[in-house]
Design a protein around this motif. Structure first.
Motif, PDB file in Angstrom:
ATOM      1  N   SER A  63       0.823  -1.199   0.000  1.00 50.05           N
ATOM      2  CA  SER A  63       0.000   0.000   0.000  1.00 50.05           C
ATOM      3  C   SER A  63       0.865   1.259   0.000  1.00 50.05           C
ATOM      4  O   SER A  63       1.840   1.351   0.742  1.00 50.05           O
ATOM      5  CB  SER A  63      -0.895  -0.028   1.243  1.00 50.05           C
ATOM      6  N   GLY A  64       0.546   2.197  -0.865  1.00 51.37           N
ATOM      7  CA  GLY A  64       1.279   3.457  -0.911  1.00 51.37           C
ATOM      8  C   GLY A  64       2.501   3.423  -1.802  1.00 51.37           C
ATOM      9  O   GLY A  64       3.255   4.394  -1.868  1.00 51.37           O
ATOM     10  N   SER A 121      -1.569   3.085  -7.902  1.00 40.55           N
ATOM     11  CA  SER A 121      -2.734   3.825  -8.409  1.00 40.55           C
ATOM     12  C   SER A 121      -2.311   5.127  -9.059  1.00 40.55           C
ATOM     13  O   SER A 121      -2.858   5.523 -10.094  1.00 40.55           O
ATOM     14  CB  SER A 121      -3.711   4.117  -7.274  1.00 40.55           C
ATOM     15  N   GLN A 148     -10.216   1.333  -7.787  1.00 38.16           N
ATOM     16  CA  GLN A 148      -9.986   0.419  -6.689  1.00 38.16           C
ATOM     17  C   GLN A 148     -11.228   0.115  -5.859  1.00 38.16           C
ATOM     18  O   GLN A 148     -11.492  -1.026  -5.522  1.00 38.16           O
ATOM     19  CB  GLN A 148      -8.932   1.083  -5.797  1.00 38.16           C
TER      20      GLN A 148
HETATM   21  N1  LIG Z   1      -4.520  13.034  -3.544  1.00 41.69           N
HETATM   22  C1  LIG Z   1      -3.325  12.816  -2.968  1.00 41.69           C
HETATM   23  N2  LIG Z   1      -2.718  13.791  -2.275  1.00 41.69           N
HETATM   24  C2  LIG Z   1      -1.532  13.591  -1.690  1.00 41.69           C
HETATM   25  N3  LIG Z   1      -0.852  12.426  -1.742  1.00 41.69           N
HETATM   26  C3  LIG Z   1      -1.393  11.406  -2.416  1.00 41.69           C
HETATM   27  C4  LIG Z   1      -2.669  11.542  -3.059  1.00 41.69           C
HETATM   28  N4  LIG Z   1      -2.962  10.364  -3.646  1.00 41.69           N
HETATM   29  C5  LIG Z   1      -1.912   9.541  -3.381  1.00 41.69           C
HETATM   30  N5  LIG Z   1      -0.975  10.155  -2.652  1.00 41.69           N
HETATM   31  C6  LIG Z   1       0.299   9.589  -2.191  1.00 41.69           C
HETATM   32  O1  LIG Z   1       0.880   8.883  -3.231  1.00 41.69           O
HETATM   33  C7  LIG Z   1       1.458   7.690  -2.756  1.00 41.69           C
HETATM   34  C8  LIG Z   1       1.105   6.538  -3.642  1.00 41.69           C
HETATM   35  O2  LIG Z   1      -0.296   6.310  -3.550  1.00 41.69           O
HETATM   36  P1  LIG Z   1      -1.032   5.200  -4.407  1.00 41.69           P
HETATM   37  O3  LIG Z   1      -2.470   5.439  -4.209  1.00 41.69           O
HETATM   38  O4  LIG Z   1      -0.531   5.191  -5.791  1.00 41.69           O
HETATM   39  O5  LIG Z   1      -0.619   3.864  -3.698  1.00 41.69           O
HETATM   40  P2  LIG Z   1      -1.031   2.384  -4.101  1.00 41.69           P
HETATM   41  O6  LIG Z   1       0.211   1.680  -4.469  1.00 41.69           O
HETATM   42  O7  LIG Z   1      -2.117   2.422  -5.086  1.00 41.69           O
HETATM   43  O8  LIG Z   1      -1.530   1.824  -2.716  1.00 41.69           O
HETATM   44  P3  LIG Z   1      -2.816   0.906  -2.395  1.00 41.69           P
HETATM   45  O9  LIG Z   1      -2.358  -0.499  -2.555  1.00 41.69           O
HETATM   46  O10 LIG Z   1      -3.116   1.234  -0.991  1.00 41.69           O
HETATM   47  O11 LIG Z   1      -3.889   1.303  -3.340  1.00 41.69           O
HETATM   48  C9  LIG Z   1       1.007   7.490  -1.334  1.00 41.69           C
HETATM   49  O12 LIG Z   1       2.101   7.622  -0.486  1.00 41.69           O
HETATM   50  C10 LIG Z   1       0.050   8.611  -1.074  1.00 41.69           C
HETATM   51  O13 LIG Z   1       0.360   9.198   0.156  1.00 41.69           O
END
Ligand SMILES: Nc1ncnc2c1ncn2[C@@H]1O[C@H](COP(=O)(O)OP(=O)(O)OP(=O)(O)O)[C@@H](O)[C@H]1O
Ligand code: SF4
Ligand SMILES: [Mg+2]
Lengths: 324, 311
Positions: A47-48, A52, A102
Motif C-alpha cells: 500500500s502506498g 494507483s 480500486q
Molecule cells: N490526492 C493525494 N494527495 C496527496 N498524496 C497522495 C494523493 N494520492 C496519493 N498520494 C500519495 O501517493 C502515494 C502513492 O499512492 P497510491 O495510491 O498510488 O498507492 P497504491 O500503491 O495504489 O496503494 P494501495 O495499494 O493502498 O492502493 C502514497 O504515499 C500517497 O500518500
C-alpha cells in the motif's frame, strides 16, 4: 527488444508528485516500463507504493490540484499522451484506454442509475445509436449480473459491493479498449466470481488482443493471468520479471519477501505483505535504495545511491546493488 | 414515499397545533391582565370591562382556549387593535410586498450565488473564484443597513439614478424601486450560496465517481452538472429552502430603510404597539412557512436522491 509495432504503451521516466503543505510527495519517482500488445502485466507492491498514481498518470487523471506529472513520457500507440490536448485525452478515455478504480462502492454515483452510468461510455463516444438500453443490458449480462433487464434501472445502493465491481468491470471493457488498467478488481469478490472476472479479462485479451495492467495484492491472481510482473516499491519499479522467473527466482530482496510471505503458492490470502518494517515515507525517502531500511542484505552503498536498473536477461530487470 | 410524505404532513399539522397552543398560552401567561396590556394607559375601568367581555377574557382559560382554536380554524385571529380590522387581513395586505421582494431577492441570490460558486469550484483559483471569495467575504461581513444606506446615498441621492424609497407605481417604476432593496436583501444569501455551492462542488469533484466518469470519457460539462452538481445539490437544498422561507418573511431593516410596505416592518410596529393579534398571526405564518419548507425540502431530496425513497 520488441519491435516498435508490438509495443502498446511505453512509460519513460515518469515522475508524478503531490505538492502538499507538508512538502512534495514523490508518489511516482522515475518509473519506466513497457506493455506490449496482448500482454497482461501484474503490478504489485504494498500500500502506498504508487500503483494507483502510476495508473492515474497514464489516464492523465492525477488528483488535482495537488497532483502533477512532473516529467517523463507516456507513449501510447506511438504518441506521447502528455502532449495531447484535454479533448484528445477525453476521446481516448473509456474508448482506447480504460480503467477500473480500486473501490467499487464509491466509484459509482449513487444518484444515477447503473444503466445511465454504463451508457455514458457509449453515449460520449458516439456509440449510442438508438439501442443504448440493450447495449447496457448486454454489458450487465456479460459480467453475469442476474436479471439484467430490471437491474439496469436500479441504483448502485441497491447493489452489493461485488455487483458494483462487476458493473465497473463491464463498463471498463464495454468499448473493447486497447489497454485496460484494473486496480484491484477482484478484492471485493468471492472466489467463484473472482474466477469469472479473471475469465472475462482473459476473454477480452484473447478476443481483441487488448493489453491489461492488473494491479493486485493477490499473487495467486497474478499467477493465473499475467505474463509479466512489475514490482513497485516506494514510488519506483524495483523488478520486472516474466511470471515464471518471478515465482521461481525472484531477484530483488523485496520480491523475495513478497513470495515468501505467501504461505502456499496458489492459495489466496487477503493481506500478504508481511515484511518487517514500515514502507518508506515518500516526503523524505531514503537517499539510496528505498528498501534499504528493511533489507536484510543491505550493503554500504545501498544507503548512499539508488541502484541502477540491471538487465539480468531478456525481459528480466532488477534495481539492486547486489547485482550492480 | 407516499407514506413518508403523509407522515411529514401529519407532523406539520401537529407542529402547527403545538405552536398555536404555545402562542395562546404565552399571550395569556404572566402577571399582567391582557386587557390592561391591550388598552392604552388612559383607558377607563369601563373600557376594560367591555374589552374583557368582547375577547371572552372573563371565561375560564380552557374555554378561552377552545374558542381560540375554533376561531383559528376559521382563520379568525381576532381584530388588530391598531387598525380595528381582522389581524389576518392586516397582515396579508402587507404580505405581497414582502413576497415580491423576497422571491426576487431569492432568485437573484440563487442564480448569482450558484453560478459563481459552481464556476469557482470548476476553475479553482481562477478569476471568478477570486472574485467570488471577495464577494462572499463582503456579503457575510457588510451589514445590510450600512450597505442600504450607502447604496441609497450613491445611487439615489448623489447620482439620482434610482428612487429613494417606496414601492413604485407598477411596471418599470416598480422594478426601479426594487433594485436597491433586492441587492441589500441578497447580500448575505449570495455569500452563503456561493460558499456552500463552491465547497460542496469541490467535495463532489474530488470523489471517485467523478474520476470514474472522466475515465469513461464523459465530457467536463456533463461531469460537472450531472455527476458533481447533482450530488452537491443535496447540501444546497438543506440551506436554500430555509433561506427562501426567511426571505419571504421580509426584513425589518431593509423595509425601514427603503420604506417598503412589507410585513417585516408591520410586525415590529405591531410588537411595539402591543398589537398582539397581528403578532400572533405572524408567528403562525412563520410556523406554517417553516413546516411547509421542511416538506418542500423532503420532496426535493427525494427527487434528487432515490435512497430516500427506499429507506
Ligand atoms: N490526492 C493525494 N494527495 C496527496 N498524496 C497522495 C494523493 N494520492 C496519493 N498520494 C500519495 O501517493 C502515494 C502513492 O499512492 P497510491 O495510491 O498510488 O498507492 P497504491 O500503491 O495504489 O496503494 P494501495 O495499494 O493502498 O492502493 C502514497 O504515499 C500517497 O500518500
Ligand atoms: S539495493 Fe541494497 S538495500 Fe536495496 S534491495 Fe538491493 S541489497 Fe537491499
Ligand atoms: Mg491504489
Amino acid at each position: 527488444m520488441a519491435s516498435r509495432k508490438d509495443i502498446l504503451l511505453e512509460v519513460k521516466n515518469l515522475k508524478t508528485s503531490f505538492f502538499t503543505k507538508k512538502g512534495v510527495i514523490k508518489a511516482v519517482d522515475d518509473v519506466s516500463f513497457t506493455v506490449k500488445k496482448g500482454e497482461v502485466i501484474g503490478l504489485v507492491g504494498e500500500s502506498g507504493s504508487g500503483k494507483s498514481v502510476t495508473s492515474l498518470s497514464i489516464m492523465r487523471l492525477v488528483p488535482q490540484p495537488a497532483g502533477k506529472i512532473v516529467s517523463g513520457e507516456i507513449i501510447f500507440n506511438n504518441e506521447n499522451l502528455l502532449n495531447k490536448s484535454e479533448t484528445e485525452m477525453r476521446e481516448l478515455r473509456g474508448n482506447n484506454i480504460s480503467m477500473i478504480l480500486q473501490d467499487p462502492m464509491v466509484s459509482l454515483n449513487q444518484l444515477l442509475t447503473v444503466g445511465y452510468q454504463i451508457g455514458e461510455t457509449f453515449k460520449h463516444h458516439g456509440k449510442a445509436d438508438g439501442n443504448l438500453l440493450d447495449k447496457c443490458i448486454n454489458v450487465l449480462k456479460k459480467v453475469r449480473v442476474p436479471s439484467p433487464e430490471t437491474r439496469v434501472n436500479n441504483y448502485p445502493f441497491q447493489f452489493s459491493g461485488g455487483m458494483c465491481q462487476r458493473v465497473l468491470i463491464g463498463t471498463g471493457i464495454a468499448n473493447n479498449p486497447e489497454l485496460l488498467i484494473a486496480d484491484e478488481p477482484t478484492t471485493a469478490l468471492d472466489v467463484t466470481i473472482q474466477a469469472q472476472i479473471l475469465q472475462l479479462m482473459k476473454d477480452l485479451r484473447n478476443e481483441t488482443n487488448a493489453s491489461i495492467i492488473l494491479i493486485t495484492h493477490d499473487l495467486a491472481t497474478i499467477a493465473q493471468i499475467c505474463t509479466k510482473v512489475y514490482v513497485m516499491y516506494g514510488g519506483r519499479i524495483v523488478e520486472k520479471a516474466p511470471i515464471k522467473d518471478f515465482y521461481k527466482n525472484p531477484q530483488h530482496p523485496y520480491s523475495e519477501g513478497l513470495i515468501k510471505s505467501v504461505p502456499v503458492l496458489g492459495k489466496r490470502v487477503k493481506r500478504l505483505f508481511a515484511i518487517e518494517g514500515q514502507p518508506p515515507n515518500l516526503l523524505h525517502p531514503p537517499p539510496g535504495c528505498r528498501f534499504e531500511p528493511r533489507c536484510t542484505k543491505a550493503k554500504k552503498v545501498c544507503s548512499q545511491k539508488y541502484p541502477p536498473e540491471i538487465e539480468l536477461k531478456k525481459d528480466h530487470q532488477v534495481s539492486c546493488w547486489l547485482y550492480g | 414515499m407516499k407514506v413518508f410524505l403523509l407522515k411529514r404532513l401529519g407532523f406539520a399539522v401537529f407542529t402547527m397545533f403545538f405552536v398555536v397552543t404555545i402562542v395562546f398560552f404565552l399571550f395569556r401567561s404572566g402577571e399582567a391582565d391582557p386587557a390592561a396590556i391591550m388598552l392604552p394607559p388612559d383607558a377607563t375601568p369601563r373600557d376594560m370591562e367591555i374589552l374583557t367581555k368582547n375577547f371572552g377574557l372573563d371565561k375560564p382559560l380552557p374555554i378561552q382556549y377552545l374558542n381560540f382554536l375554533k376561531n383559528a380554524l376559521r382563520g379568525d385571529f381576532g381584530k388588530s387593535f391598531r387598525y380595528n380590522e381582522p389581524a389576518a387581513k392586516v397582515l396579508f395586505e402587507r404580505f405581497p410586498a414582502s413576497i415580491q421582494l423576497g422571491v426576487t431577492a431569492f432568485f437573484f441570490s440563487a442564480i448569482l450565488g450558484l453560478s459563481i460558486g459552481v464556476l469557482s469550484a470548476v476553475r479553482r483559483d481562477g478569476w471568478i473564484d477570486r472574485f467570488g471569495r471577495v464577494l462572499a467575504l463582503g456579503g457575510m461581513s457588510i451589514p445590510a443597513f450600512w450597505l442600504g444606506v450607502m447604496l441609497m446615498l450613491l445611487f439615489s441621492v448623489n447620482l439620482g439614478w434610482l428612487p429613494v424609497a417606496g414601492r413604485g407605481e407598477g411596471g418599470l417604476d416598480t422594478l426601479r424601486h426594487m433594485i436597491l432593496p433586492v441587492i441589500c436583501l441578497s447580500g448575505y444569501p449570495i455569500a452563503l450560496i456561493t460558499r456552500i455551492s463552491r465547497s460542496s462542488m469541490i467535495d463532489a469533484l474530488k470523489s471517485d465517481y467523478v474520476v470514474m466518469a472522466r475515465i469513461k470519457g464523459v465530457p467536463e460539462p456533463y461531469v460537472n452538472i450531472i455527476h458533481a452538481f447533482k450530488n452537491a445539490s443535496i447540501t444546497l437544498i438543506t440551506i436554500m429552502v430555509p433561506m427562501a422561507t426567511v426571505m419571504l418573511l421580509g426584513s425589518v431593516v431593509i423595509e425601514t430603510i427603503f420604506s417598503w410596505p412589507g410585513i417585516g416592518r408591520l410586525v415590529v410596529e405591531s410588537t411595539f404597539a402591543r398589537d398582539y393579534p397581528v403578532v400572533q398571526v405572524f408567528i403562525l405564518l412563520i410556523t406554517f412557512l417553516i413546516t411547509s419548507a421542511y416538506i418542500v425540502a423532503d420532496i426535493l431530496y427525494a427527487l434528487v436522491d432515490q435512497r430516500i425513497r427506499f429507506q
